[in-house]
Design a protein around this motif. Structure first.
Motif, short mmCIF file in Angstrom:
data_model
loop_
_atom_site.label_atom_id
_atom_site.label_comp_id
_atom_site.label_asym_id
_atom_site.label_seq_id
_atom_site.Cartn_x
_atom_site.Cartn_y
_atom_site.Cartn_z
N ILE A 5 0.88 -1.18 0.00
CA ILE A 5 0.00 0.00 0.00
C ILE A 5 0.90 1.22 0.00
N GLY A 6 0.56 2.25 -0.77
CA GLY A 6 1.45 3.41 -0.86
C GLY A 6 2.85 2.96 -1.19
N LEU A 7 3.84 3.55 -0.53
CA LEU A 7 5.22 3.07 -0.71
C LEU A 7 5.62 2.21 0.49
N VAL A 8 4.81 1.21 0.76
CA VAL A 8 5.05 0.27 1.85
C VAL A 8 4.81 -1.14 1.32
N ALA A 9 5.65 -2.06 1.76
CA ALA A 9 5.40 -3.48 1.46
C ALA A 9 5.72 -4.32 2.69
N GLY A 10 4.90 -5.32 2.93
CA GLY A 10 5.17 -6.30 3.98
C GLY A 10 5.25 -7.67 3.34
N LEU A 11 6.34 -8.39 3.62
CA LEU A 11 6.49 -9.75 3.08
C LEU A 11 6.62 -10.72 4.24
N ASP A 12 5.66 -11.62 4.37
CA ASP A 12 5.76 -12.64 5.42
C ASP A 12 6.60 -13.79 4.91
N LEU A 13 7.53 -14.24 5.74
CA LEU A 13 8.31 -15.45 5.44
C LEU A 13 7.85 -16.56 6.37
N GLU A 14 7.89 -17.78 5.88
CA GLU A 14 7.57 -18.90 6.77
C GLU A 14 8.65 -18.97 7.84
N PRO A 15 8.26 -19.13 9.09
CA PRO A 15 9.27 -19.24 10.15
C PRO A 15 10.13 -20.48 9.96
N SER A 16 11.39 -20.39 10.37
CA SER A 16 12.26 -21.57 10.26
C SER A 16 12.01 -22.50 11.45
N LYS A 17 12.58 -23.71 11.35
CA LYS A 17 12.42 -24.69 12.45
C LYS A 17 13.08 -24.18 13.73
N GLU A 18 14.02 -23.24 13.57
CA GLU A 18 14.73 -22.73 14.76
C GLU A 18 13.90 -21.73 15.55
N GLY A 19 12.70 -21.46 15.08
CA GLY A 19 11.82 -20.61 15.87
C GLY A 19 11.43 -19.33 15.14
N VAL A 20 10.39 -18.71 15.66
CA VAL A 20 9.86 -17.48 15.06
C VAL A 20 10.93 -16.39 15.12
N GLY A 21 11.12 -15.71 14.03
CA GLY A 21 12.04 -14.57 14.00
C GLY A 21 13.41 -14.89 13.45
N ARG A 22 13.78 -16.16 13.44
CA ARG A 22 15.13 -16.52 13.01
C ARG A 22 15.34 -16.20 11.51
N ARG A 23 14.36 -16.62 10.70
CA ARG A 23 14.51 -16.43 9.24
C ARG A 23 14.52 -14.93 8.90
N GLY A 24 13.64 -14.19 9.54
CA GLY A 24 13.60 -12.75 9.29
C GLY A 24 14.91 -12.09 9.68
N TYR A 25 15.44 -12.49 10.81
CA TYR A 25 16.70 -11.92 11.29
C TYR A 25 17.84 -12.25 10.32
N ASP A 26 17.90 -13.49 9.88
CA ASP A 26 18.95 -13.88 8.93
C ASP A 26 18.83 -13.11 7.62
N ALA A 27 17.58 -12.87 7.20
CA ALA A 27 17.38 -12.11 5.96
C ALA A 27 17.92 -10.69 6.13
N MET A 28 17.66 -10.09 7.27
CA MET A 28 18.12 -8.73 7.53
C MET A 28 19.66 -8.68 7.53
N LEU A 29 20.28 -9.67 8.17
CA LEU A 29 21.76 -9.70 8.22
C LEU A 29 22.34 -9.84 6.81
N ARG A 30 21.82 -10.78 6.06
CA ARG A 30 22.35 -11.00 4.71
C ARG A 30 22.15 -9.78 3.82
N ALA A 31 20.96 -9.20 3.93
CA ALA A 31 20.66 -8.03 3.10
C ALA A 31 21.70 -6.94 3.37
N PHE A 32 21.99 -6.72 4.63
CA PHE A 32 22.92 -5.64 4.97
C PHE A 32 24.36 -6.00 4.62
#
Ligand SMILES: Cc1ncc(COP(=O)(O)O)c(C=O)c1O
Length: 449
Positions: free
Chosen positions: A380-407
């Protein structure tokens, strides 16, 4: 020489001395092992300490809407620092505070004709709640004390804000919060809304739950309802079609004040000056922060409808009407930055630009459907939200890894809430930079696979 003194002597502004700063909303131990340090910024880019460019996919923290280190804003702040470093706002004021208040009330829809300044979005949310309570009180309706928020809502980190907010981790550690609050249901249903562009068709009826809450507590006990027009921090939940209009109608029916928390949505994020304008709904109180100075100097505030302000303007004229305010209310540097930011927004047509980019932005974001782990995309507008399936290591792990790799590996700043990636670039972004953000993100997702 004491050890501490020796440390002071030896201290270098180097990334090795990372202990003392306790970072907010950050896993500190992990950060300090491999820090992400930003040295400078210009337009659409940050530059890491080693000089690597980092494309800003998040406008800092949803705030640098005009892009970074923009010359007119920088100059305004520099000039003001050399002209008026500080002036108290209790019993005194300075001209730019009035100028900015006028500009903001002209920008806002309807009779949102008054502006109370704060220094942050959290303070703006708490200020709006306090004004709502005091308003009912001075009108002889002191029984209206209940504040209604929404599940998954974010209204900053003050006690008022976390009471009406609905993000569990922001609440559960902090005791019993304010008494008497209640919450609307959140508006997200993957089953009914997956891969929505703009306002989802399903969910407008969820506003009707306010009738149930009012029936339960009785309208005579309810002061205000506060919602983000688009819930940002919980992971981008655009309002279902008709939802905000229905909230407005129900509040009107029961004499309840409606507060829009526009800390993220104001200043062009949804392609309009405010979300209220986009949806044609005028709230009684509107909070803002972030984009008001394009993130350069802390500032927030509350825009207030005329009848509310007028209700306070009674009693002897030498008496204070509202016992509330901050040392740095309408700080001169913030006011100067605010005026310069509004000039840039107007002169460069940035709100209109965001509106024009909504389609290409949505096209680029939704093209990631089917990439590894992607389970929903909302734009919506200039905003996007992308949900990723959580990894087996728990909620938040995949998102955190994505942020680290992106940076670290792709020179891209993204924001994550658990496993949801939120993107909200400066409004100066070009179409090719939109492509660059999603190309980089695609690579990140493939690397995580
Ligand atoms: C809707 C909303 N309200 C309030 C806040 C809090 O603002 P701040 O961090 O400036 O206190 C935020 C911050 O993201 C927000 O998104």
């Amino acid at each position: 020489m004491s050890e501490a003194h020796q440390l002071d002597q030896d201290w270098q502004p180097s990334p090795n001395n990372l202990e003392s700063f306790w970072l907010p909303f950050t896993p500190n131990r992990s950060f300090k092992k491999k820090p992400r340090l930003i040295a400078r910024a210009r337009d659409m880019h940050y530059f890491a300490l080693g000089g690597q460019p980092v494309l800003d996919g998040t406008a800092g923290l949803w705030c640098c809407n005009a892009g970074h280190c923009r010359e007119p804003i920088v100059r305004a702040i520099q000039d003001e620092a050399a002209t008026l470093d500080y002036a108290p706002a209790f019993q005194f004021a300075h001209p730019k505070a009035f100028e900015l208040a006028s500009r903001l009330t002209l920008m806002a829809p309807g009779d949102l004709d008054y502006c109370f300044f704060t220094n942050s979005g959290s303070e703006a949310a708490d200020t709006a709640l306090k004004i709502a309570l005091a308003y009912h009180n001075i009108r002889g309706e002191g029984s209206r004390t209940r504040l209604i928020g929404r599940e998954r809502g974010y209204h900053g980190v003050g006690f008022g804000g976390i009471t009406v907010g609905g993000i569990v981790n922001n609440r559960k550690f902090f005791g019993s919060l304010l008494a008497g609050a209640d919450h609307l249901p959140h508006t997200y249903s993957r089953e009914h809304q997956a891969y929505s562009r703009g306002e989802p068709e399903w969910g407008g009826h969820l506003a009707d739950d306010l009738e149930r809450i009012v029936a339960l507590h009785d309208a005579s006990t309810v002061a205000a309802v506060i919602v983000e027009p688009m819930a940002g921090s919980t992971g981008v939940l655009p309002p279902p079609r008709g939802y905000l209009q229905r909230l407005r109608e129900i509040c009107d029916r029961h004499g309840i004040l409606l507060i829009f928390d526009e800390v993220i949505t104001a200043f062009g994020r949804l392609g309009f000056a405010t979300a209220a304008e986009r949806y044609g709904v005028v709230p009684d109180l509107m909070t803002f922060a972030k984009g008001v100075t394009s993130g350069t100097v802390p500032m927030g505030g509350v825009l207030v409808r005329k009848p509310i302000y007028d209700a306070f303007m009674s009693g002897p004229e030498h008496t204070i009407e509202l016992f509330h305010g901050y040392t740095y209310t309408a700080h001169p540097l913030a006011a100067a930055a605010g005026l310069a930011s509004l000039d840039v927004y107007r002169d460069e047509g940035l709100f209109e630009r965001a509106r024009a980019l909504e389609e290409p932005w949505a096209d680029a974001a939704h093209a990631l459907k089917g990439e590894p782990f992607v389970s929903d995309i909302r734009t919506i507008g200039l905003v996007a939200g992308l949900d990723l399936e959580p990894s087996k290591e728990g909620v938040g792990r995949r998102g955190y890894d994505a942020m680290l790799r992106a940076f670290h590996d792709h020179g891209l700043m993204i924001r994550v809430t658990a496993d949801t990636i939120a993107l909200s670039p400066p409004l100066i972004i070009s179409e090719s930079q939109i492509g660059e953000i999603f190309d980089k993100l695609r690579k990140v997702l493939h690397e995580l696979a």
